[in-house]
Design a protein around this motif. Structure first.
Motif, PDB file in Angstrom:
ATOM      1  N   ASN A  43      44.291  22.670   9.416  1.00 11.41           N
ATOM      2  CA  ASN A  43      43.339  22.654  10.530  1.00 11.41           C
ATOM      3  C   ASN A  43      42.430  21.437  10.380  1.00 11.41           C
ATOM      4  OD1 ASN A  43      44.659  24.957  11.333  1.00 11.41           O
ATOM      5  ND2 ASN A  43      43.101  26.339  10.547  1.00 11.41           N
ATOM      6  N   ALA A  44      41.143  21.631  10.265  1.00 11.91           N
ATOM      7  CA  ALA A  44      40.237  20.491  10.155  1.00 11.91           C
ATOM      8  C   ALA A  44      40.397  19.789   8.811  1.00 11.91           C
ATOM      9  CB  ALA A  44      38.798  20.957  10.316  1.00 11.91           C
ATOM     10  N   MET A  45      40.254  18.478   8.824  1.00 12.85           N
ATOM     11  CA  MET A  45      40.211  17.661   7.611  1.00 12.85           C
ATOM     12  C   MET A  45      38.959  16.795   7.686  1.00 12.85           C
ATOM     13  SD  MET A  45      44.208  16.470   7.263  1.00 12.85           S
ATOM     14  CE  MET A  45      44.196  16.326   5.475  1.00 12.85           C
ATOM     15  N   GLY A  46      38.489  16.387   6.522  1.00 16.16           N
ATOM     16  CA  GLY A  46      37.268  15.593   6.566  1.00 16.16           C
ATOM     17  C   GLY A  46      36.992  14.876   5.272  1.00 16.16           C
ATOM     18  N   TRP A  47      35.961  14.052   5.341  1.00 16.82           N
ATOM     19  CA  TRP A  47      35.478  13.304   4.185  1.00 16.82           C
ATOM     20  C   TRP A  47      33.997  13.627   3.977  1.00 16.82           C
ATOM     21  CZ3 TRP A  47      38.603  10.595   1.029  1.00 16.82           C
ATOM     22  CH2 TRP A  47      39.877  10.255   1.510  1.00 16.82           C
ATOM     23  N   TYR A  48      33.651  13.826   2.724  1.00 17.82           N
ATOM     24  CA  TYR A  48      32.276  14.048   2.310  1.00 17.82           C
ATOM     25  C   TYR A  48      31.979  13.054   1.215  1.00 17.82           C
ATOM     26  CZ  TYR A  48      32.387  18.452   4.905  1.00 17.82           C
ATOM     27  OH  TYR A  48      32.480  19.399   5.902  1.00 17.82           O
ATOM     28  N   ARG A  49      30.709  12.845   0.909  1.00 18.75           N
ATOM     29  CA  ARG A  49      30.357  11.948  -0.179  1.00 18.75           C
ATOM     30  C   ARG A  49      29.141  12.471  -0.925  1.00 18.75           C
ATOM     31  NH1 ARG A  49      28.282   6.671   3.330  1.00 18.75           N
ATOM     32  NH2 ARG A  49      26.287   7.576   4.038  1.00 18.75           N
ATOM     33  N   GLN A  50      29.070  12.062  -2.193  1.00 21.31           N
ATOM     34  CA  GLN A  50      27.945  12.452  -3.028  1.00 21.31           C
ATOM     35  C   GLN A  50      27.504  11.255  -3.845  1.00 21.31           C
ATOM     36  OE1 GLN A  50      28.579  15.926  -5.467  1.00 21.31           O
ATOM     37  NE2 GLN A  50      26.385  16.264  -5.673  1.00 21.31           N
ATOM     38  N   ALA A  51      26.280  10.838  -3.598  1.00 20.18           N
ATOM     39  CA  ALA A  51      25.689   9.742  -4.368  1.00 20.18           C
ATOM     40  C   ALA A  51      24.959  10.327  -5.570  1.00 20.18           C
ATOM     41  CB  ALA A  51      24.736   8.947  -3.486  1.00 20.18           C
ATOM     42  N   PRO A  52      24.742   9.519  -6.614  1.00 19.70           N
ATOM     43  CA  PRO A  52      24.048  10.022  -7.811  1.00 19.70           C
ATOM     44  C   PRO A  52      22.683  10.609  -7.452  1.00 19.70           C
ATOM     45  CG  PRO A  52      25.018   7.886  -8.235  1.00 19.70           C
ATOM     46  CD  PRO A  52      25.192   8.142  -6.782  1.00 19.70           C
ATOM     47  N   GLY A  53      22.431  11.822  -7.936  1.00 20.48           N
ATOM     48  CA  GLY A  53      21.148  12.464  -7.711  1.00 20.48           C
ATOM     49  C   GLY A  53      20.956  13.050  -6.333  1.00 20.48           C
ATOM     50  N   LYS A  54      21.995  13.011  -5.506  1.00 17.43           N
ATOM     51  CA  LYS A  54      21.888  13.535  -4.147  1.00 17.43           C
ATOM     52  C   LYS A  54      22.913  14.639  -3.909  1.00 17.43           C
ATOM     53  CE  LYS A  54      20.037   9.369  -1.997  1.00 17.43           C
ATOM     54  NZ  LYS A  54      20.176   8.415  -0.847  1.00 17.43           N
ATOM     55  N   GLN A  55      22.670  15.406  -2.858  1.00 16.61           N
ATOM     56  CA  GLN A  55      23.610  16.464  -2.499  1.00 16.61           C
ATOM     57  C   GLN A  55      24.820  15.876  -1.775  1.00 16.61           C
ATOM     58  OE1 GLN A  55      21.325  19.359  -0.208  1.00 16.61           O
ATOM     59  NE2 GLN A  55      21.006  20.581  -2.042  1.00 16.61           N
ATOM     60  N   ARG A  56      25.906  16.595  -1.843  1.00 17.14           N
ATOM     61  CA  ARG A  56      27.096  16.192  -1.110  1.00 17.14           C
ATOM     62  C   ARG A  56      26.810  16.284   0.395  1.00 17.14           C
ATOM     63  NH1 ARG A  56      32.853  18.463  -3.080  1.00 17.14           N
ATOM     64  NH2 ARG A  56      31.841  17.754  -4.997  1.00 17.14           N
ATOM     65  N   GLU A  57      27.254  15.271   1.127  1.00 14.78           N
ATOM     66  CA  GLU A  57      26.968  15.237   2.562  1.00 14.78           C
ATOM     67  C   GLU A  57      28.232  14.926   3.361  1.00 14.78           C
ATOM     68  OE1 GLU A  57      24.183  12.110   3.426  1.00 14.78           O
ATOM     69  OE2 GLU A  57      25.539  10.517   2.836  1.00 14.78           O
ATOM     70  N   LEU A  58      28.252  15.411   4.595  1.00 10.93           N
ATOM     71  CA  LEU A  58      29.386  15.158   5.470  1.00 10.93           C
ATOM     72  C   LEU A  58      29.398  13.685   5.892  1.00 10.93           C
ATOM     73  CD1 LEU A  58      30.629  17.258   8.432  1.00 10.93           C
ATOM     74  CD2 LEU A  58      29.968  14.915   8.851  1.00 10.93           C
ATOM     75  N   VAL A  59      30.589  13.104   5.890  1.00  9.17           N
ATOM     76  CA  VAL A  59      30.777  11.750   6.400  1.00  9.17           C
ATOM     77  C   VAL A  59      31.451  11.818   7.770  1.00  9.17           C
ATOM     78  CG1 VAL A  59      31.876   9.515   6.042  1.00  9.17           C
ATOM     79  CG2 VAL A  59      30.917  10.781   4.087  1.00  9.17           C
ATOM     80  N   ALA A  60      32.603  12.472   7.826  1.00 11.31           N
ATOM     81  CA  ALA A  60      33.345  12.569   9.081  1.00 11.31           C
ATOM     82  C   ALA A  60      34.358  13.702   8.989  1.00 11.31           C
ATOM     83  CB  ALA A  60      34.063  11.257   9.394  1.00 11.31           C
ATOM     84  N   THR A  61      34.650  14.299  10.127  1.00  9.58           N
ATOM     85  CA  THR A  61      35.682  15.330  10.202  1.00  9.58           C
ATOM     86  C   THR A  61      36.584  15.072  11.399  1.00  9.58           C
ATOM     87  OG1 THR A  61      34.310  16.813  11.532  1.00  9.58           O
ATOM     88  CG2 THR A  61      34.235  17.101   9.127  1.00  9.58           C
ATOM     89  N   ILE A  62      37.787  15.651  11.330  1.00  7.67           N
ATOM     90  CA  ILE A  62      38.740  15.519  12.423  1.00  7.67           C
ATOM     91  C   ILE A  62      39.542  16.809  12.532  1.00  7.67           C
ATOM     92  CG2 ILE A  62      40.438  14.360  10.914  1.00  7.67           C
ATOM     93  CD1 ILE A  62      41.302  12.747  13.423  1.00  7.67           C
ATOM     94  N   THR A  63      39.671  17.332  13.736  1.00  6.88           N
ATOM     95  CA  THR A  63      40.451  18.544  13.929  1.00  6.88           C
ATOM     96  C   THR A  63      41.932  18.200  14.027  1.00  6.88           C
ATOM     97  OG1 THR A  63      40.443  18.460  16.351  1.00  6.88           O
ATOM     98  CG2 THR A  63      38.527  19.469  15.268  1.00  6.88           C
ATOM     99  N   ASN A  64      42.773  19.231  14.052  1.00  7.52           N
ATOM    100  CA  ASN A  64      44.204  18.964  14.175  1.00  7.52           C
ATOM    101  C   ASN A  64      44.568  18.487  15.579  1.00  7.52           C
ATOM    102  OD1 ASN A  64      43.833  21.387  15.454  1.00  7.52           O
ATOM    103  ND2 ASN A  64      45.231  22.560  14.169  1.00  7.52           N
ATOM    104  N   GLN A  65      43.623  18.583  16.518  1.00  5.62           N
ATOM    105  CA  GLN A  65      43.823  18.045  17.857  1.00  5.62           C
ATOM    106  C   GLN A  65      43.303  16.620  17.987  1.00  5.62           C
ATOM    107  OE1 GLN A  65      45.564  19.821  20.125  1.00  5.62           O
ATOM    108  NE2 GLN A  65      45.772  21.330  18.485  1.00  5.62           N
ATOM    109  N   GLY A  66      42.620  16.132  16.933  1.00  6.28           N
ATOM    110  CA  GLY A  66      42.140  14.762  16.942  1.00  6.28           C
ATOM    111  C   GLY A  66      40.677  14.589  17.319  1.00  6.28           C
ATOM    112  N   SER A  67      39.946  15.672  17.523  1.00  8.59           N
ATOM    113  CA  SER A  67      38.522  15.550  17.806  1.00  8.59           C
ATOM    114  C   SER A  67      37.779  15.166  16.535  1.00  8.59           C
ATOM    115  CB  SER A  67      37.979  16.875  18.344  1.00  8.59           C
ATOM    116  OG  SER A  67      38.559  17.175  19.591  1.00  8.59           O
ATOM    117  N   THR A  68      36.857  14.235  16.664  1.00 11.19           N
ATOM    118  CA  THR A  68      36.168  13.702  15.493  1.00 11.19           C
ATOM    119  C   THR A  68      34.663  13.948  15.558  1.00 11.19           C
ATOM    120  OG1 THR A  68      35.968  11.539  16.552  1.00 11.19           O
ATOM    121  CG2 THR A  68      37.886  11.905  15.142  1.00 11.19           C
TER     122      THR A  68
END
Length: 121
Positions: free
Chosen positions: A32-57
């Protein structure tokens, strides 16, 4: 049984580009949905981008206009094209996906092991 493996991270100068890839493998019925998250030193993990299986971003405001998420459903792969990189983009980038391994089960959320992106000034 299901693995997400990222690649494409590295060291780049500010203003440069990188392309991350994440391949899902194992027992997969559908993704189903796929995405990218990132975590910088000393910070919480945050959403970068997501995409559904239909291509919505969907993108974080901090990366809109610079990053592009895409996927190849035939290859169970999601990409993140990162342009105009800034030092504040430095982080470990994680792939995430909701995967069904059978039609009879609800999707399970999986994470990759992460890939380091470092942007020098």
């Amino acid at each position: 049984q299901v693995q997400l493996v990222e690649s494409g991270g590295g060291l780049v100068q500010a203003g440069g580009s990188l392309r991350l890839s994440c391949v899902a493998s194992g027992r997969i019925f559908s993704i189903n949905a796929m995405g990218w998250y990132r975590q910088a030193p000393g910070k919480q993990r945050e959403l970068v981008a997501t995409i559904t299986n239909q291509g919505s971003t969907n993108y974080a405001d901090s990366v809109k206009g610079r990053f592009t998420i895409s996927r190849d459903n035939a290859k169970n792969t999601v990409y993140l094209q990162m342009n105009s990189l800034k030092p504040e983009d430095t982080a470990i980038y994680y792939c995430n996906a909701d995967i069904q391994y059978t039609a009879l089960r609800v999707p399970i959320n999986y994470w990759g092991q992460g890939t380091q992106v470092t942007v020098s000034s």
